[in-house]
Design an enzyme around this catalytic site. Structure first.
Site, PDB file in Angstrom:
ATOM      1  N   SER A 136       0.786  -1.240   0.000  1.00 45.82           N
ATOM      2  CA  SER A 136       0.000   0.000   0.000  1.00 45.82           C
ATOM      3  C   SER A 136       0.815   1.284   0.000  1.00 45.82           C
ATOM      4  O   SER A 136       0.248   2.367  -0.147  1.00 45.82           O
ATOM      5  CB  SER A 136      -0.956   0.015   1.200  1.00 45.82           C
ATOM      6  OG  SER A 136      -2.038  -0.827   0.912  1.00 45.82           O
ATOM      7  N   VAL A 146       1.421  -3.443   4.034  1.00 42.97           N
ATOM      8  CA  VAL A 146       1.506  -4.707   4.779  1.00 42.97           C
ATOM      9  C   VAL A 146       2.794  -5.486   4.497  1.00 42.97           C
ATOM     10  O   VAL A 146       3.071  -6.474   5.168  1.00 42.97           O
ATOM     11  CB  VAL A 146       0.270  -5.621   4.535  1.00 42.97           C
ATOM     12  CG1 VAL A 146      -0.996  -4.977   5.055  1.00 42.97           C
ATOM     13  CG2 VAL A 146       0.145  -5.996   3.072  1.00 42.97           C
ATOM     14  N   LYS A 194       0.111   3.419  -2.972  1.00 45.91           N
ATOM     15  CA  LYS A 194      -1.131   4.173  -3.207  1.00 45.91           C
ATOM     16  C   LYS A 194      -0.933   5.669  -3.443  1.00 45.91           C
ATOM     17  O   LYS A 194      -1.515   6.223  -4.382  1.00 45.91           O
ATOM     18  CB  LYS A 194      -2.129   3.903  -2.074  1.00 45.91           C
ATOM     19  CG  LYS A 194      -2.677   2.482  -2.146  1.00 45.91           C
ATOM     20  CD  LYS A 194      -3.479   2.104  -0.917  1.00 45.91           C
ATOM     21  CE  LYS A 194      -4.066   0.699  -1.086  1.00 45.91           C
ATOM     22  NZ  LYS A 194      -4.630   0.169   0.154  1.00 45.91           N
ATOM     23  N   TYR A 220      -3.456  -3.212 -10.402  1.00 45.37           N
ATOM     24  CA  TYR A 220      -3.345  -2.936  -8.962  1.00 45.37           C
ATOM     25  C   TYR A 220      -2.490  -4.006  -8.263  1.00 45.37           C
ATOM     26  O   TYR A 220      -1.609  -3.689  -7.455  1.00 45.37           O
ATOM     27  CB  TYR A 220      -4.750  -2.858  -8.341  1.00 45.37           C
ATOM     28  CG  TYR A 220      -4.724  -2.733  -6.836  1.00 45.37           C
ATOM     29  CD1 TYR A 220      -4.296  -1.558  -6.217  1.00 45.37           C
ATOM     30  CD2 TYR A 220      -5.089  -3.808  -6.023  1.00 45.37           C
ATOM     31  CE1 TYR A 220      -4.244  -1.458  -4.830  1.00 45.37           C
ATOM     32  CE2 TYR A 220      -5.045  -3.715  -4.636  1.00 45.37           C
ATOM     33  CZ  TYR A 220      -4.620  -2.539  -4.049  1.00 45.37           C
ATOM     34  OH  TYR A 220      -4.557  -2.442  -2.677  1.00 45.37           O
ATOM     35  N   TYR A 250      -3.448   3.765   7.745  1.00 46.82           N
ATOM     36  CA  TYR A 250      -4.619   2.947   8.048  1.00 46.82           C
ATOM     37  C   TYR A 250      -5.460   3.687   9.095  1.00 46.82           C
ATOM     38  O   TYR A 250      -5.676   4.880   8.969  1.00 46.82           O
ATOM     39  CB  TYR A 250      -4.215   1.533   8.500  1.00 46.82           C
ATOM     40  CG  TYR A 250      -3.418   0.791   7.447  1.00 46.82           C
ATOM     41  CD1 TYR A 250      -3.981   0.472   6.214  1.00 46.82           C
ATOM     42  CD2 TYR A 250      -2.103   0.425   7.662  1.00 46.82           C
ATOM     43  CE1 TYR A 250      -3.256  -0.199   5.239  1.00 46.82           C
ATOM     44  CE2 TYR A 250      -1.370  -0.261   6.695  1.00 46.82           C
ATOM     45  CZ  TYR A 250      -1.948  -0.556   5.488  1.00 46.82           C
ATOM     46  OH  TYR A 250      -1.216  -1.219   4.531  1.00 46.82           O
TER      47      TYR A 250
HETATM   48  N1  GLU Z   1      -2.118  -6.063  -1.802  1.00 47.20           N
HETATM   49  C1  GLU Z   1      -2.761  -5.675  -0.594  1.00 47.20           C
HETATM   50  C2  GLU Z   1      -4.252  -5.501  -0.772  1.00 47.20           C
HETATM   51  O1  GLU Z   1      -4.652  -4.798  -1.647  1.00 47.20           O
HETATM   52  C3  GLU Z   1      -2.166  -4.395  -0.087  1.00 47.20           C
HETATM   53  C4  GLU Z   1      -2.493  -4.292   1.309  1.00 47.20           C
HETATM   54  C5  GLU Z   1      -1.801  -3.171   2.030  1.00 47.20           C
HETATM   55  O2  GLU Z   1      -0.574  -3.012   1.994  1.00 47.20           O
HETATM   56  O3  GLU Z   1      -2.557  -2.436   2.693  1.00 47.20           O
HETATM   57  O4  GLU Z   1      -5.034  -6.051  -0.046  1.00 47.20           O
END
Ligand code: GLU
Length: 418
Positions: A64, A258, A67, A189, A240
Site C-alpha cells: 500500500s 503490509v 497508493k 493494482y 490505516y
Molecule cells: N495487496 C494488498 C491488498 O490490496 C495491499 C495491502 C496493504 O498493503 O494495505 O489487499
C-alpha cells in the site's frame, strides 16, 4: 562529520531492534515467508545524500505504500477535477479494504483505502493493463531513482486470492466509478502492490515528494500542486486507522504497507524509509512506527513544530587567509540544517585547517542541532583540524573557550594559534 548523524541513526535503530512485537502479514504464503527480523532504516536529505542503517538492501513488496504514488500519477495525467469526481479526500474511519463508498457521493472516500486506490489505477491512461502498469512502474522508478523489480510470485498470489479486492472493483463498477474492465484494473493494482523496494528506495521516493516532485538530477516528475494534494491525503489517511496517533506522535505525511514498509516525508527537508515486516493490529510495521516516532522526537521532525528551516542554512562561506575558512549560517537551525553544515565541513575539510562557524545571524537553534554542532569541534579535532564558533548571543550554548563575539576576534586567536 556525517558520521555523527550516522551514529545517531544507528543508535535510534538499535534501541528498537529487539522489539519482537507484531506478526508478519500472512494473507498470502509469499508474505508469510519473509524474515521477520529484517529491519532497515534509510534517510535521504533534500540534496539526495543518503544515510542507511541495518537491512537497507533487503527488497520487499511495496504494497500500500504504492497508493500515494498512483494517486499522484492519476492527478498528474488526468487532472484534479476528473480525479476528484471519482475519489474523495476524507478519512474513512473504516478498514482499508472495506467494501464501501461514501454514502452521499457514491465514490471511494480517499485514495489510501483499497477502493480509492483501485479507482486511481483505473484512471491511469493506457489501452491495456501492460500500458497502464508500464506508466505506473516508470513513475515509481523515477521517484526511487532506479528501475524497480516486481515480485512475480507475490503478484500471482495476490491475483489468485484477491476476492475482496475483486468485490471492491465490481462494486465500483456498479456505482459508475470504474469505467473499464474491473479485472484489468485489478491486474494492474496487484502488479503495482508487488513492486519490490528497499527502505532506501522508499526514502528516495519520499525525498522526491519532499522536494516537491523534483528528482536529485533536477528533473521534474510532477507538479507542486499534485505533491501538495498527495501529501495532504497521506497526512489524513496514510497510516490505516492510526492516522490520528501517527500525526500526533510523528507528524509527517506518510504511508505504510503490509509488506512492512513505511515512507515518511518532511517537506523541504527529507524522506524516511523504514522496513520491518512485523505488523501491529492496524497493519502498520511495529518497529517502523516506533523508529519514526523516535526519529521525530529526537531530531525534531514534526511538521507542525514551531521553527521552520530556511532553505539554505549556509548563507556564505569564504577563505580569509590560507587554511582559515569562515561559514556564515542563518535562519532557524534544525536537524536538516545542522546535517548540511556537518556534511559541508566534511566535503571541504581539505580546504581548511581552521573552520570558523559564524552563527551570528541564526535566529533559533533546537536541541538536536545544538547537540550536532557541539560534536563538530571534537570531530574536527579527530581530523587534526580546529573549529571556532562566532556566537555573540550564545545560541549554541557552546563552551566559552571556543566561542567568540566576532569573526575578527576568532581570526585574531586563529592567527596567534597559527
Ligand atoms: N495487496 C494488498 C491488498 O490490496 C495491499 C495491502 C496493504 O498493503 O494495505 O489487499
Amino acid at each position: 562529520m556525517a558520521e555523527l548523524v550516522q551514529r545517531y541513526l544507528d543508535q535510534i535503530r538499535a534501541e528498537h531492534a529487539t522489539n519482537g512485537d507484531g506478526a508478519v502479514a500472512d494473507y498470502i504464503p509469499e508474505l508469510a515467508r519473509v524474515d521477520p527480523a529484517g529491519f532497515g532504516l534509510s534517510l535521504v536529505l533534500d540534496d539526495g545524500f543518503c544515510y542507511e542503517s541495518g537491512d537497507t538492501s533487503t527488497e520487499f513488496t511495496i504494497q500500500s505504500v504504492s497508493k500515494p504514488f498512483t494517486y499522484a500519477l492519476a492527478l498528474d495525467r488526468f487532472g484534479f477535477e476528473a480525479v476528484d469526481a471519482k475519489i474523495g479526500v476524507e478519512p474513512s474511519g473504516e478498514a482499508f479494504n472495506e467494501i464501501s463508498v461514501d454514502e452521499t457521493t457514491n465514490i471511494p472516500k480517499n485514495p489510501m483505502i483499497n477502493a480509492g486506490a483501485i479507482a486511481a489505477v483505473s484512471l491511469i491512461p493506457g489501452d491495456s493493463a501492460d500500458e497502464r502498469f508500464a506508466q505506473i512502474h516508470a513513475f515509481y522508478s523515477a521517484f526511487a531513482g532506479r528501475d524497480l523489480p516486481v515480485d512475480e510470485a507475490v503478484y500471482a498470489s495476490e491475483k489468485a486470492t484477491g476476492s475482496r479486492n475483486r468485490a471492491i472493483a465490481y462494486m465500483l463498477q456498479s456505482f459508475g466509478v470504474l469505467d473499464g474492465d474491473p479485472d484489468e484494473t485489478l491486474d494492474v493494482y496487484f502488479r503495482q502492490c508487488s513492486i519490490l523496494v528497499t527502505s532506501t528506495d522508499l526514502a528516495r521516493m519520499a525525498a522526491t515528494l519532499a522536494r516537491g516532485g523534483v528528482d536529485t538530477t533536477g528533473r521534474r516528475l510532477t507538479t507542486p500542486p499534485v505533491v501538495l494534494r498527495t501529501l495532504s491525503v497521506m497526512v489524513t489517511c496514510g497510516m490505516y486507522d492510526a492516522a490520528g496517533d501517527w500525526v500526533s506522535a510523528v507528524g509527517m505525511p506518510a504511508k505504510s504497507g503490509v509488506g512492512g514498509g513505511i515512507a515518511a516525508v518532511l517537506p523541504g527537508q527529507l524522506g524516511i524509509g523504514v522496513y520491518s515486516p512485523r505488523l501491529d493490529g492496524r497493519g502498520n510495521s511495529v518497529r517502523g512506527v516506533a523508529v519514526c516516532r523516535s526519529l521525530s522526537e529526537r531530531l525534531g521532525l514534526h511538521f507542525l513544530s514551531k521553527a521552520r528551516e530556511s532553505r539554505s542554512t549556509i548563507r556564505a562561506s569564504y577563505d580569509v587567509r590560507d587554511g582559515i575558512r569562515v561559514y556564515e549560517l542563518h535562519g532557524d537551525l534544525l536537524f536538516a540544517g545542522a546535517e548540511q553544515v556537518l556534511r559541508t565541513l566534511d566535503d571541504e575539510c581539505d580546504r581548511f585547517e581552521i573552520a570558523v562557524l559564524d552563527v551570528t545571524r541564526v535566529d533559533d537553534v533546537d536541541s538536536t542541532a545544538r547537540r550536532m554542532l557541539a560534536g563538530m569541534r571534537g570531530a574536527l579535532a579527530a581530523q587534526g583540524k580546529v573549529g571556532f564558533i562566532v556566537d555573540p548571543d550564545s545560541v549554541l550554548e557552546a563552551p566559552r573557550e571556543a566561542t567568540f563575539g566576532t569573526v575578527d576576534e576568532a581570526l585574531a586567536t586563529a592567527g596567534s594559534d597559527g
